[in-house]
Design a protein around this motif. Structure first.
Motif, PDB file in Angstrom:
ATOM      1  N   GLU A  63       0.806  -1.219   0.000  1.00 22.69           N
ATOM      2  CA  GLU A  63       0.000   0.000   0.000  1.00 22.69           C
ATOM      3  C   GLU A  63       0.843   1.274   0.000  1.00 22.69           C
ATOM      4  N   THR A  64       2.159   1.139   0.039  1.00 17.70           N
ATOM      5  CA  THR A  64       3.060   2.288   0.002  1.00 17.70           C
ATOM      6  C   THR A  64       3.656   2.365  -1.403  1.00 17.70           C
ATOM      7  N   PRO A  65       3.230   3.333  -2.232  1.00 19.36           N
ATOM      8  CA  PRO A  65       3.589   3.321  -3.658  1.00 19.36           C
ATOM      9  C   PRO A  65       5.083   3.209  -3.934  1.00 19.36           C
ATOM     10  N   SER A  66       5.911   3.983  -3.240  1.00 20.13           N
ATOM     11  CA  SER A  66       7.345   3.941  -3.528  1.00 20.13           C
ATOM     12  C   SER A  66       7.925   2.565  -3.220  1.00 20.13           C
ATOM     13  N   VAL A  67       7.456   1.960  -2.157  1.00 19.88           N
ATOM     14  CA  VAL A  67       7.961   0.644  -1.739  1.00 19.88           C
ATOM     15  C   VAL A  67       7.520  -0.433  -2.714  1.00 19.88           C
ATOM     16  N   TRP A  68       6.243  -0.454  -3.057  1.00 22.64           N
ATOM     17  CA  TRP A  68       5.755  -1.532  -3.916  1.00 22.64           C
ATOM     18  C   TRP A  68       6.331  -1.432  -5.327  1.00 22.64           C
ATOM     19  N   ALA A  69       6.484  -0.233  -5.832  1.00 22.35           N
ATOM     20  CA  ALA A  69       7.094  -0.073  -7.160  1.00 22.35           C
ATOM     21  C   ALA A  69       8.516  -0.614  -7.156  1.00 22.35           C
ATOM     22  N   TRP A  70       9.266  -0.322  -6.097  1.00 26.97           N
ATOM     23  CA  TRP A  70      10.641  -0.821  -6.033  1.00 26.97           C
ATOM     24  C   TRP A  70      10.654  -2.343  -5.912  1.00 26.97           C
ATOM     25  N   LEU A  71       9.773  -2.910  -5.084  1.00 25.31           N
ATOM     26  CA  LEU A  71       9.732  -4.361  -4.899  1.00 25.31           C
ATOM     27  C   LEU A  71       9.375  -5.078  -6.203  1.00 25.31           C
ATOM     28  N   GLU A  72       8.409  -4.569  -6.918  1.00 28.69           N
ATOM     29  CA  GLU A  72       8.015  -5.225  -8.174  1.00 28.69           C
ATOM     30  C   GLU A  72       9.161  -5.192  -9.178  1.00 28.69           C
ATOM     31  N   ALA A  73       9.857  -4.062  -9.242  1.00 26.39           N
ATOM     32  CA  ALA A  73      10.997  -3.973 -10.160  1.00 26.39           C
ATOM     33  C   ALA A  73      12.098  -4.938  -9.738  1.00 26.39           C
ATOM     34  N   MET A  74      12.347  -5.050  -8.444  1.00 22.91           N
ATOM     35  CA  MET A  74      13.376  -5.970  -7.959  1.00 22.91           C
ATOM     36  C   MET A  74      13.021  -7.414  -8.304  1.00 22.91           C
ATOM     37  N   ALA A  75      11.792  -7.820  -8.029  1.00 22.34           N
ATOM     38  CA  ALA A  75      11.392  -9.204  -8.262  1.00 22.34           C
ATOM     39  C   ALA A  75      11.422  -9.561  -9.744  1.00 22.34           C
ATOM     40  N   ALA A  76      11.228  -8.567 -10.590  1.00 20.89           N
ATOM     41  CA  ALA A  76      11.241  -8.826 -12.034  1.00 20.89           C
ATOM     42  C   ALA A  76      12.654  -8.841 -12.614  1.00 20.89           C
ATOM     43  N   GLY A  77      13.640  -8.480 -11.817  1.00 15.59           N
ATOM     44  CA  GLY A  77      15.008  -8.397 -12.296  1.00 15.59           C
ATOM     45  C   GLY A  77      15.759  -9.709 -12.176  1.00 15.59           C
ATOM     46  N   ASN A  78      17.076  -9.609 -12.211  1.00 13.40           N
ATOM     47  CA  ASN A  78      17.927 -10.795 -12.190  1.00 13.40           C
ATOM     48  C   ASN A  78      18.593 -11.032 -10.834  1.00 13.40           C
ATOM     49  N   GLY A  79      18.063 -10.389  -9.790  1.00 12.36           N
ATOM     50  CA  GLY A  79      18.660 -10.527  -8.471  1.00 12.36           C
ATOM     51  C   GLY A  79      18.272 -11.823  -7.787  1.00 12.36           C
ATOM     52  N   PRO A  80      18.732 -12.007  -6.570  1.00 12.74           N
ATOM     53  CA  PRO A  80      18.479 -13.271  -5.864  1.00 12.74           C
ATOM     54  C   PRO A  80      17.070 -13.403  -5.299  1.00 12.74           C
ATOM     55  N   ILE A  81      16.330 -12.298  -5.173  1.00 14.61           N
ATOM     56  CA  ILE A  81      14.978 -12.354  -4.613  1.00 14.61           C
ATOM     57  C   ILE A  81      13.983 -12.207  -5.758  1.00 14.61           C
ATOM     58  N   ARG A  82      13.291 -13.283  -6.088  1.00 16.62           N
ATOM     59  CA  ARG A  82      12.424 -13.282  -7.273  1.00 16.62           C
ATOM     60  C   ARG A  82      10.942 -13.421  -6.938  1.00 16.62           C
ATOM     61  N   ARG A  83      10.632 -13.684  -5.671  1.00 15.16           N
ATOM     62  CA  ARG A  83       9.233 -13.956  -5.325  1.00 15.16           C
ATOM     63  C   ARG A  83       8.823 -13.082  -4.148  1.00 15.16           C
ATOM     64  N   LEU A  84       7.621 -12.513  -4.226  1.00  7.38           N
ATOM     65  CA  LEU A  84       7.073 -11.688  -3.157  1.00  7.38           C
ATOM     66  C   LEU A  84       5.829 -12.363  -2.582  1.00  7.38           C
ATOM     67  N   GLY A  85       5.708 -12.330  -1.283  1.00  4.71           N
ATOM     68  CA  GLY A  85       4.503 -12.794  -0.603  1.00  4.71           C
ATOM     69  C   GLY A  85       3.990 -11.672   0.272  1.00  4.71           C
ATOM     70  N   VAL A  86       2.683 -11.554   0.399  1.00  2.00           N
ATOM     71  CA  VAL A  86       2.077 -10.491   1.205  1.00  2.00           C
ATOM     72  C   VAL A  86       1.197 -11.131   2.269  1.00  2.00           C
ATOM     73  N   VAL A  87       1.395 -10.712   3.525  1.00  2.00           N
ATOM     74  CA  VAL A  87       0.572 -11.219   4.624  1.00  2.00           C
ATOM     75  C   VAL A  87      -0.062 -10.042   5.359  1.00  2.00           C
ATOM     76  N   ASP A  88      -1.197 -10.318   5.991  1.00  2.00           N
ATOM     77  CA  ASP A  88      -1.915  -9.301   6.744  1.00  2.00           C
ATOM     78  C   ASP A  88      -1.650  -9.508   8.236  1.00  2.00           C
ATOM     79  N   VAL A  89      -0.863  -8.614   8.821  1.00  2.00           N
ATOM     80  CA  VAL A  89      -0.613  -8.647  10.266  1.00  2.00           C
ATOM     81  C   VAL A  89      -0.873  -7.240  10.826  1.00  2.00           C
ATOM     82  N   ARG A  90      -2.013  -6.662  10.452  1.00  2.00           N
ATOM     83  CA  ARG A  90      -2.284  -5.258  10.760  1.00  2.00           C
ATOM     84  C   ARG A  90      -2.334  -4.975  12.258  1.00  2.00           C
ATOM     85  N   GLN A  91      -2.876  -5.896  13.023  1.00  2.00           N
ATOM     86  CA  GLN A  91      -2.948  -5.659  14.464  1.00  2.00           C
ATOM     87  C   GLN A  91      -1.554  -5.575  15.084  1.00  2.00           C
ATOM     88  N   SER A  92      -0.656  -6.426  14.634  1.00  5.83           N
ATOM     89  CA  SER A  92       0.729  -6.370  15.100  1.00  5.83           C
ATOM     90  C   SER A  92       1.422  -5.119  14.585  1.00  5.83           C
TER      91      SER A  92
END
Length: 417
Positions: free
Chosen positions: A310-339
């Motif tokens: 939900e944070t535009p700058s963060v999600w845009a960077w994460l999507e670009a990273m996962a689509a690249g050739n780096g070691p982190i290729r998969r993103l998972g999202v969990v809901d821990v809003r109370q924490s």
């Protein structure tokens, strides 16, 4: 023996509330006085564990502590029917759910005697957390009772603050390979306290019998602490041979990176530039308080909270990273809003232990069936909501204590009551 990384998640306790006790934790202070939802919070934690099980990752649990902490209140000379309002929130705090602060874990390949060493954190900086360690020690001594494979140590003396694995990272070619252990300590943080003392870190390294030549002590950036990164895991996380960090995470970044590369030539650093994601956005979204994990196929995934998406700058960077050739290729999202609203993301909720699951007390390991039973207990026993003024209600005290008894009975862990 097959050693793997097991994530032991703290089950969110039935006294979960927003009393704003953690100075320097932006979310905690911002949400002070709000209504909390313990049942929803605990079920979010169960859902996160299910998410990780579905990825093929071993999963464990740590249980809620006695709340209110009657032993602590007794030691302060109070009576159950006359607890000063200034002490009540700390006595009810459910912050032990953030298992990343429970202890510092050094896997067997790194230690002098070939056992996994676990040193419980003293958490002395914050009053509401300073009384957690006895219950944590009891659980860890039970879960890791096999002294052929584990050594569990009590906390370092409280002269020096230690906040556990939240200020500790390990890098290695693999979980079962010798690693480089990194202790991140604080110097100053402006108006906020630096919680991890370098002398505590050095003591833990000695207790855990680490090789000094493969152990680094690194200062956290003062700017990061001042911005609200109360622990290192709010601005950096490591897994395997990968360090994922914000550009402003460390005080002397060039020297730190150079030392790491000398010790671990295969090191890959994934650094998020401050010009793309500010410290403020990183901390607000808990981008780095994510679980960076190695999947069964050897690839890496980053498990982030919904706030990151939900944070535009963060999600845009994460999507670009996962689509690249780096070691982190998969993103998972969990809901821990109370924490998250109380100042802890996905990584705060877990303690990482590299071990053979067969050497761990099975009562602390979970599968889908056991999580079903835990979820049913939470749904029937946990309070639906708590506002800070409710903590003075004796009926709520009884409800919270009964909920904990029910969970311990379910898991056949009455010895911890």
């Amino acid at each position: 023996m097959t050693r793997v990384e097991i994530n032991f998640d703290g089950i969110v306790g039935p006294s979960h509330n927003y009393s704003g006790l953690s100075l320097g934790n932006i979310a905690s202070t911002t949400n002070k006085g709000m209504v909390a939802y313990p049942r929803a919070a605990a079920l979010e934690g169960v859902a996160k564990m299910r998410h990780n099980l579905a990825l093929g990752l071993p999963q464990g649990i740590l249980l809620p502590h006695p709340r209110p902490n009657r032993d602590w209140l007794d030691a302060l000379g109070t009576r159950p029917d006359d607890v000063p309002e200034t002490l009540r929130p700390a006595a009810f705090s459910a912050s032990a759910m953030w298992a990343a602060n429970a202890a510092t874990v050094s896997p067997a390949p790194d230690t002098g005697d070939g056992r996994c060493h676990i040193t419980v954190a003293n958490l002395r900086t914050m009053p509401h957390r300073s009384h957690e360690w006895p219950a944590t020690l009891r659980q860890l001594e039970l879960a890791f009772a096999d002294t052929r494979h584990f050594a569990v140590h009590p906390p370092v003396p409280p002269a020096f603050g230690d906040e556990g694995a939240a200020n500790h990272m390990r890098l290695a070619a693999g979980h079962d390979a010798p690693g480089v252990e990194i202790f991140v300590y604080g110097l100053r943080g402006g108006a906020f306290p630096a919680r991890q003392h370098v002398e505590a870190s050095r003591a833990v390294a000695r207790l855990n019998r680490l090789d000094p030549d493969r152990t680094l002590f690194v200062a956290q950036s003062e700017a990061a602490i001042a911005a609200g990164a109360f622990h290192n895991d709010v601005v950096a996380v490591a897994n395997g041979h990968v360090l994922f960090a914000h550009e402003q995470a460390f005080e002397d970044r060039p020297a730190f990176y150079a030392a790491l590369k000398r010790l671990l030539p295969e090191l890959e650093i994934v650094e998020v530039p401050a010009s793309v994601v500010s410290l403020e956005d990183a901390i607000r979204s808990y981008l780095f308080n994510a679980q960076l994990v190695t999947l069964p196929d050897g690839t890496m995934a980053l498990i982030v909270p919904g706030e990151a998406r939900e944070t535009p700058s963060v999600w845009a960077w994460l999507e670009a990273m996962a689509a690249g050739n780096g070691p982190i290729r998969r993103l998972g999202v969990v809901d821990v809003r109370q924490s998250m609203a109380n100042g802890g993301g996905p990584a705060c909720l877990r303690l990482r232990v590299v071990a053979d699951p067969a050497t761990v007390d099975p009562r602390f390991l979970v599968d889908e069936s056991k999580l079903d039973r835990i979820a049913d207990c939470i749904a029937s026993e946990w309070p639906e909501q708590i506002a800070p003024p409710d903590l003075g209600d004796p009926a709520l005290w009884a409800r919270i204590e009964q909920a904990r008894r029910a969970l311990h009975a379910l898991l056949e862990l009455d010895a911890l009551l």
